[in-house]
Write a protein that holds these residues in place. Structure first.
Motif, PDB file in Angstrom:
ATOM      1  N   THR A  27       0.694  -1.282  -0.009  1.00  0.00           N
ATOM      2  CA  THR A  27      -0.033  -0.096   0.004  1.00  0.00           C
ATOM      3  C   THR A  27       0.747   1.318   0.016  1.00  0.00           C
ATOM      4  N   ARG A  28       2.363   1.233   0.095  1.00  0.00           N
ATOM      5  CA  ARG A  28       3.046   2.436   0.140  1.00  0.00           C
ATOM      6  C   ARG A  28       3.985   2.249  -0.994  1.00  0.00           C
ATOM      7  N   PRO A  29       3.873   3.232  -2.092  1.00  0.00           N
ATOM      8  CA  PRO A  29       4.494   3.020  -3.244  1.00  0.00           C
ATOM      9  C   PRO A  29       6.086   2.624  -3.190  1.00  0.00           C
ATOM     10  N   LEU A  30       6.933   3.468  -2.427  1.00  0.00           N
ATOM     11  CA  LEU A  30       8.113   3.375  -2.473  1.00  0.00           C
ATOM     12  C   LEU A  30       8.778   2.189  -1.868  1.00  0.00           C
ATOM     13  N   THR A  32       7.042  -0.476  -1.847  1.00  0.00           N
ATOM     14  CA  THR A  32       6.699  -1.538  -2.974  1.00  0.00           C
ATOM     15  C   THR A  32       7.651  -1.617  -3.986  1.00  0.00           C
ATOM     16  N   ILE A  33       7.990  -0.476  -4.529  1.00  0.00           N
ATOM     17  CA  ILE A  33       9.163  -0.539  -5.567  1.00  0.00           C
ATOM     18  C   ILE A  33      10.453  -0.983  -5.177  1.00  0.00           C
ATOM     19  N   ALA A  34      10.768  -0.576  -3.904  1.00  0.00           N
ATOM     20  CA  ALA A  34      12.151  -1.320  -3.474  1.00  0.00           C
ATOM     21  C   ALA A  34      11.904  -2.665  -3.162  1.00  0.00           C
ATOM     22  N   THR A  35      10.834  -3.082  -3.161  1.00  0.00           N
ATOM     23  CA  THR A  35      10.800  -4.519  -2.574  1.00  0.00           C
ATOM     24  C   THR A  35      10.688  -5.473  -4.024  1.00  0.00           C
ATOM     25  N   LEU A  36      10.067  -4.761  -5.010  1.00  0.00           N
ATOM     26  CA  LEU A  36      10.233  -5.487  -6.433  1.00  0.00           C
ATOM     27  C   LEU A  36      11.534  -5.432  -7.131  1.00  0.00           C
ATOM     28  N   VAL A  37      12.236  -4.256  -6.819  1.00  0.00           N
ATOM     29  CA  VAL A  37      13.543  -4.066  -7.518  1.00  0.00           C
ATOM     30  C   VAL A  37      14.384  -5.126  -6.875  1.00  0.00           C
ATOM     31  N   SER A  38      14.656  -4.803  -5.542  1.00  0.00           N
ATOM     32  CA  SER A  38      15.513  -5.657  -4.871  1.00  0.00           C
ATOM     33  C   SER A  38      15.178  -7.401  -4.987  1.00  0.00           C
ATOM     34  N   MET A  39      14.129  -7.860  -5.088  1.00  0.00           N
ATOM     35  CA  MET A  39      13.701  -9.011  -5.248  1.00  0.00           C
ATOM     36  C   MET A  39      14.383  -9.443  -6.525  1.00  0.00           C
ATOM     37  N   THR A  40      13.979  -8.754  -7.700  1.00  0.00           N
ATOM     38  CA  THR A  40      14.737  -9.069  -8.968  1.00  0.00           C
ATOM     39  C   THR A  40      16.157  -9.014  -9.185  1.00  0.00           C
ATOM     40  N   LEU A  41      16.918  -8.117  -8.293  1.00  0.00           N
ATOM     41  CA  LEU A  41      18.444  -8.170  -8.297  1.00  0.00           C
ATOM     42  C   LEU A  41      18.581  -9.640  -7.443  1.00  0.00           C
ATOM     43  N   SER A  42      18.135  -9.683  -6.324  1.00  0.00           N
ATOM     44  CA  SER A  42      18.316 -11.022  -5.708  1.00  0.00           C
ATOM     45  C   SER A  42      18.366 -12.157  -6.523  1.00  0.00           C
ATOM     46  N   PHE A  43      17.311 -12.197  -7.144  1.00  0.00           N
ATOM     47  CA  PHE A  43      17.048 -13.541  -8.179  1.00  0.00           C
ATOM     48  C   PHE A  43      18.280 -13.512  -9.362  1.00  0.00           C
ATOM     49  N   VAL A  44      18.523 -12.329  -9.849  1.00  0.00           N
ATOM     50  CA  VAL A  44      19.364 -12.440 -10.841  1.00  0.00           C
ATOM     51  C   VAL A  44      20.790 -12.871 -10.335  1.00  0.00           C
ATOM     52  N   LEU A  45      21.124 -12.293  -9.231  1.00  0.00           N
ATOM     53  CA  LEU A  45      22.589 -12.488  -8.734  1.00  0.00           C
ATOM     54  C   LEU A  45      22.402 -13.930  -8.286  1.00  0.00           C
ATOM     55  N   LEU A  46      21.433 -14.519  -7.678  1.00  0.00           N
ATOM     56  CA  LEU A  46      21.326 -15.924  -7.381  1.00  0.00           C
ATOM     57  C   LEU A  46      21.550 -16.903  -8.703  1.00  0.00           C
ATOM     58  N   SER A  47      20.794 -16.361  -9.708  1.00  0.00           N
ATOM     59  CA  SER A  47      20.954 -17.083 -10.715  1.00  0.00           C
ATOM     60  C   SER A  47      22.330 -17.217 -11.442  1.00  0.00           C
ATOM     61  N   ARG A  48      23.009 -15.990 -11.145  1.00  0.00           N
ATOM     62  CA  ARG A  48      24.504 -16.001 -12.097  1.00  0.00           C
ATOM     63  C   ARG A  48      25.337 -17.030 -11.034  1.00  0.00           C
TER      64      ARG A  48
END
Length: 103
Positions: A27-30, A32-48
């Protein structure tokens, strides 16, 4: 380099979990965006990291970093109550992470 990817993936996992809490159910935009961006970075780095590391080892260390990091931040930032038993169990997880890396 794959170990560096894995450590940063674990740190980003910790960060996205904290941001998830701060998003208050998205419900809080910033946060929420930080969650999605850091989640994506975490998964990308894990995949590498998993290009080189065995799946079970990489996943165990990634989640372990997330567990320990989130546990500590919960205590420090959110004043989560912790029992001696809980602290000892998380210490065992930390010992397991270090042991997996050294073996």
């Amino acid at each position: 380099m794959h170990w560096v990817y894995l450590v940063f993936a674990g740190l980003f996992e910790t960060f996205w979990v904290v941001m998830l809490k701060l998003s208050h159910g998205f419900t809080r935009p910033l946060p929420t965006i930080a969650t999605l961006v850091s989640m994506t970075l975490s998964f990308v780095l894990l995949s590498r990291a998993l290009k080189v590391l065995p799946l079970g080892l990489g996943y165990a260390i990634w989640t372990g970093i997330g567990i320990v990091g989130t546990f500590v931040i919960g205590i420090v930032m959110f004043h989560d109550a912790v029992t001696l038993g809980q602290g000892l169990c998380v210490l065992l997880i930390l010992i397991g992470i270090v042991g997996l890396r050294l073996m």
